[in-house]
Design a protein around this motif. Sequence first.
Motif, PDB file in Angstrom:
ATOM      1  N   CYS A  44       0.582  -1.294   0.266  1.00 38.06           N
ATOM      2  CA  CYS A  44       0.156  -0.305  -0.082  1.00 38.06           C
ATOM      3  C   CYS A  44       0.387   1.143   0.719  1.00 38.06           C
ATOM      4  CB  CYS A  44      -1.022   0.321   0.976  1.00 38.06           C
ATOM      5  SG  CYS A  44      -2.386   1.301   1.206  1.00 38.06           S
ATOM      6  N   GLY A 134      -7.402   6.066   6.054  1.00 35.35           N
ATOM      7  CA  GLY A 134      -7.186   5.501   6.666  1.00 35.35           C
ATOM      8  C   GLY A 134      -7.695   3.803   6.816  1.00 35.35           C
ATOM      9  N   THR A 135      -9.147   4.368   7.504  1.00 36.62           N
ATOM     10  CA  THR A 135      -9.950   3.386   6.939  1.00 36.62           C
ATOM     11  C   THR A 135     -10.176   2.756   5.917  1.00 36.62           C
ATOM     12  OG1 THR A 135     -11.374   4.584   9.213  1.00 36.62           O
ATOM     13  CG2 THR A 135     -12.110   2.557   8.041  1.00 36.62           C
ATOM     14  N   ALA A 138      -7.188   0.175   4.342  1.00 36.63           N
ATOM     15  CA  ALA A 138      -6.835  -0.751   5.943  1.00 36.63           C
ATOM     16  C   ALA A 138      -8.137  -1.812   5.097  1.00 36.63           C
ATOM     17  CB  ALA A 138      -7.811  -0.406   7.385  1.00 36.63           C
ATOM     18  N   GLU A 139      -9.455  -1.237   5.006  1.00 34.25           N
ATOM     19  CA  GLU A 139     -10.189  -2.278   4.022  1.00 34.25           C
ATOM     20  C   GLU A 139      -9.524  -2.582   2.634  1.00 34.25           C
ATOM     21  OE1 GLU A 139     -14.107  -0.172   3.949  1.00 34.25           O
ATOM     22  OE2 GLU A 139     -13.964  -0.470   5.572  1.00 34.25           O
ATOM     23  N   ARG A 141      -7.101  -2.947   1.275  1.00 39.95           N
ATOM     24  CA  ARG A 141      -5.180  -4.266   1.637  1.00 39.95           C
ATOM     25  C   ARG A 141      -5.547  -5.410   2.061  1.00 39.95           C
ATOM     26  NH1 ARG A 141      -2.053   0.148   3.919  1.00 39.95           N
ATOM     27  NH2 ARG A 141      -2.966   0.204   6.651  1.00 39.95           N
ATOM     28  N   ALA A 142      -6.944  -5.112   2.695  1.00 38.22           N
ATOM     29  CA  ALA A 142      -7.826  -6.400   2.989  1.00 38.22           C
ATOM     30  C   ALA A 142      -7.754  -8.223   1.982  1.00 38.22           C
ATOM     31  CB  ALA A 142      -8.654  -5.952   4.387  1.00 38.22           C
ATOM     32  N   GLN A 166      -0.942   8.223   6.116  1.00 40.57           N
ATOM     33  CA  GLN A 166      -2.093   6.609   6.037  1.00 40.57           C
ATOM     34  C   GLN A 166      -1.187   5.382   5.233  1.00 40.57           C
ATOM     35  OE1 GLN A 166      -4.612   6.929   8.051  1.00 40.57           O
ATOM     36  NE2 GLN A 166      -3.588   9.284   8.815  1.00 40.57           N
TER      37      GLN A 166
END
Length: 206
Positions: A44, A134-135, A138-139, A141-142, A166
């Motif tokens: 990322c 950032g949220t 993260a989603e 990246r998953a 972030q």
Amino acid sequence: MSDSHQIVDRAVHVAWQPRAPAAEAVRVILARLSVSPAHERTRCMAIAGCQPSEGRSTFVANLAMAALQAGETVAIVDAARTGARQRALFGWDDNTTSAPAGTAVELSALHIVTHDREGRSLADTVTDAPAYLGTALAELRARHDRVLIDISADAHDLDALNAARQAGAAVVLFKRDTTRLARANRLLERLSETDAAVLGSVLAPR
């Protein structure tokens, strides 16, 4: 042609001319990132530039295409405040009546993101509400092997700094005979003061 195929712009030379030196150079960059000691952080990363028209969006699109060709799933976060181009480069621009001139490629593993789940523009969150960005990252990246953030260049580097924080990593793009050395050094120095890993710099052709 299936729905997962799109007409890719000629600027995405990794798709159009995969054996050309320019395409090979992008694949070398991807390979070096993949074997970097900070490999996990390269999953990322923000692509930052010093000024508009340096070729940042085109580089992001080509890097994404190289990753797709390597079998990765890719998300591009198009967080450019002005001149957002990723959907157009990949033939997904809903504001045009015809696709850009290009070549048809399989893009089912590509996800281009401009808004979060709540409908917030990610370009607006970069400086106004970076926690939301950032949220969203993260989603993504998953669900993806690689997440690339295309951000606008600005005089104060706020978008670059916040996006890098972030994402956790950044690559900086300079343009030969265009980017001033002092300006480039200032951006690199500012990025080094964040918690983000500065993975390297790319010199775009004139």
